[in-house]
Design a protein around this motif. Structure first.
Motif, PDB file in Angstrom:
ATOM      1  N   LEU A   1       2.544  14.195  -9.049  1.00 57.52           N
ATOM      2  CA  LEU A   1       3.567  15.238  -9.166  1.00 57.52           C
ATOM      3  C   LEU A   1       4.014  15.418 -10.609  1.00 57.52           C
ATOM      4  CD1 LEU A   1       5.788  14.590  -6.018  1.00 57.52           C
ATOM      5  CD2 LEU A   1       4.207  16.490  -6.396  1.00 57.52           C
ATOM      6  N   ASN A   2       4.174  14.317 -11.333  1.00 60.62           N
ATOM      7  CA  ASN A   2       4.562  14.403 -12.743  1.00 60.62           C
ATOM      8  C   ASN A   2       3.483  15.084 -13.570  1.00 60.62           C
ATOM      9  OD1 ASN A   2       7.154  13.310 -12.656  1.00 60.62           O
ATOM     10  ND2 ASN A   2       6.372  11.222 -12.725  1.00 60.62           N
ATOM     11  N   GLU A   3       2.215  14.820 -13.256  1.00 66.93           N
ATOM     12  CA  GLU A   3       1.116  15.488 -13.957  1.00 66.93           C
ATOM     13  C   GLU A   3       1.136  16.989 -13.661  1.00 66.93           C
ATOM     14  OE1 GLU A   3      -2.455  13.449 -12.785  1.00 66.93           O
ATOM     15  OE2 GLU A   3      -2.051  11.738 -14.094  1.00 66.93           O
ATOM     16  N   GLN A   4       1.423  17.350 -12.423  1.00 68.65           N
ATOM     17  CA  GLN A   4       1.512  18.766 -12.070  1.00 68.65           C
ATOM     18  C   GLN A   4       2.675  19.436 -12.798  1.00 68.65           C
ATOM     19  OE1 GLN A   4       1.744  19.219  -7.830  1.00 68.65           O
ATOM     20  NE2 GLN A   4      -0.464  18.928  -7.544  1.00 68.65           N
ATOM     21  N   ILE A   5       3.796  18.740 -12.882  1.00 69.79           N
ATOM     22  CA  ILE A   5       4.952  19.280 -13.608  1.00 69.79           C
ATOM     23  C   ILE A   5       4.567  19.542 -15.053  1.00 69.79           C
ATOM     24  CG2 ILE A   5       7.229  18.696 -14.564  1.00 69.79           C
ATOM     25  CD1 ILE A   5       7.801  17.267 -11.895  1.00 69.79           C
ATOM     26  N   PHE A   6       3.896  18.578 -15.685  1.00 70.80           N
ATOM     27  CA  PHE A   6       3.469  18.739 -17.071  1.00 70.80           C
ATOM     28  C   PHE A   6       2.507  19.918 -17.201  1.00 70.80           C
ATOM     29  CE2 PHE A   6       0.454  17.811 -20.512  1.00 70.80           C
ATOM     30  CZ  PHE A   6       1.331  17.751 -21.572  1.00 70.80           C
TER      31      PHE A   6
ATOM     32  N   ARG B   1       0.835  -1.199   0.000  1.00 72.08           N
ATOM     33  CA  ARG B   1       0.000   0.000   0.000  1.00 72.08           C
ATOM     34  C   ARG B   1       0.875   1.257   0.000  1.00 72.08           C
ATOM     35  NH1 ARG B   1      -3.139  -2.839   4.001  1.00 72.08           N
ATOM     36  NH2 ARG B   1      -2.065  -1.595   5.577  1.00 72.08           N
ATOM     37  N   SER B   2       1.935   1.211   0.762  1.00 72.02           N
ATOM     38  CA  SER B   2       2.853   2.348   0.816  1.00 72.02           C
ATOM     39  C   SER B   2       3.499   2.600  -0.543  1.00 72.02           C
ATOM     40  CB  SER B   2       3.923   2.102   1.879  1.00 72.02           C
ATOM     41  OG  SER B   2       4.813   3.174   1.938  1.00 72.02           O
ATOM     42  N   ARG B   3       3.920   1.518  -1.204  1.00 70.66           N
ATOM     43  CA  ARG B   3       4.511   1.659  -2.542  1.00 70.66           C
ATOM     44  C   ARG B   3       3.491   2.210  -3.536  1.00 70.66           C
ATOM     45  NH1 ARG B   3       6.801  -3.312  -1.128  1.00 70.66           N
ATOM     46  NH2 ARG B   3       5.238  -4.422  -2.356  1.00 70.66           N
ATOM     47  N   MET B   4       2.261   1.719  -3.458  1.00 70.74           N
ATOM     48  CA  MET B   4       1.210   2.193  -4.363  1.00 70.74           C
ATOM     49  C   MET B   4       0.903   3.672  -4.099  1.00 70.74           C
ATOM     50  SD  MET B   4      -1.394  -1.030  -4.595  1.00 70.74           S
ATOM     51  CE  MET B   4      -2.479  -0.235  -5.740  1.00 70.74           C
ATOM     52  N   LYS B   5       0.860   4.042  -2.814  1.00 70.37           N
ATOM     53  CA  LYS B   5       0.607   5.434  -2.452  1.00 70.37           C
ATOM     54  C   LYS B   5       1.735   6.328  -2.968  1.00 70.37           C
ATOM     55  CE  LYS B   5      -0.382   8.239   1.624  1.00 70.37           C
ATOM     56  NZ  LYS B   5      -0.487   8.251   3.083  1.00 70.37           N
ATOM     57  N   LYS B   6       2.967   5.866  -2.798  1.00 69.99           N
ATOM     58  CA  LYS B   6       4.120   6.624  -3.272  1.00 69.99           C
ATOM     59  C   LYS B   6       4.080   6.746  -4.796  1.00 69.99           C
ATOM     60  CE  LYS B   6       9.165   6.600  -3.201  1.00 69.99           C
ATOM     61  NZ  LYS B   6      10.352   5.865  -2.790  1.00 69.99           N
TER      62      LYS B   6
END
Length: 135
Positions: free
Chosen positions: A38-43, A26-31
């Motif tokens: 974040l990548n979508e925000q950068i774009f 779950r932690s990996r999926m959340k990360k």
């Protein structure tokens, strides 16, 4: 009895291990989701920045054009103000208001075309050659 206790301890360890694995997953999926966001925000913000840069360039170009037009209009305004001043002086003279000179102190050579104008102080006099005279 010790084997029964060992089985219970092993069972608890297995449950804890499974729980830890699930928590780690779950932690990996959340990360992973957070990184994707974040990548979508950068774009998105990169695209917005590029649009703003283009807008700024267009505005600057328009500003430069308006600035040049403004300079031309100010120059034309000054010229028209001078002409108006000359025209008023001529009207004043015509109506008998002018006192000292027939043109009321007007300095525009276009309003006094028949009056001889002195040559500018920085001009060089034209001389003819003695040997090339036709007369």
């Amino acid at each position: 009895m010790s084997s029964k206790g060992d089985l219970m301890v092993d069972e608890k360890k297995k449950k804890r291990m499974i729980s830890n694995r699930e928590s780690a997953r779950r932690s990996r999926m959340k990360k992973e989701k957070h990184m994707k966001d974040l990548n979508e925000q950068i774009f998105y913000f990169t695209k917005k920045r590029d649009e703003m840069v283009l807008k700024i360039k267009e505005i600057f170009k328009g500003h430069s054009t308006l600035e040049m037009e403004n300079i031309v209009l100010r120059t034309q305004k000054q010229e028209l103000a001078k002409r108006l001043e000359y025209a008023k002086a001529v009207c004043d003279w015509y109506e008998g208001v002018g006192v000292s000179s027939p043109m009321g102190g007007v300095q525009d050579p276009w309003l006094r075309p028949f009056e001889q104008q002195p040559p500018p102080s920085n001009s060089v006099p034209v001389m003819s050659s003695a040997g090339f005279s036709k007369f």
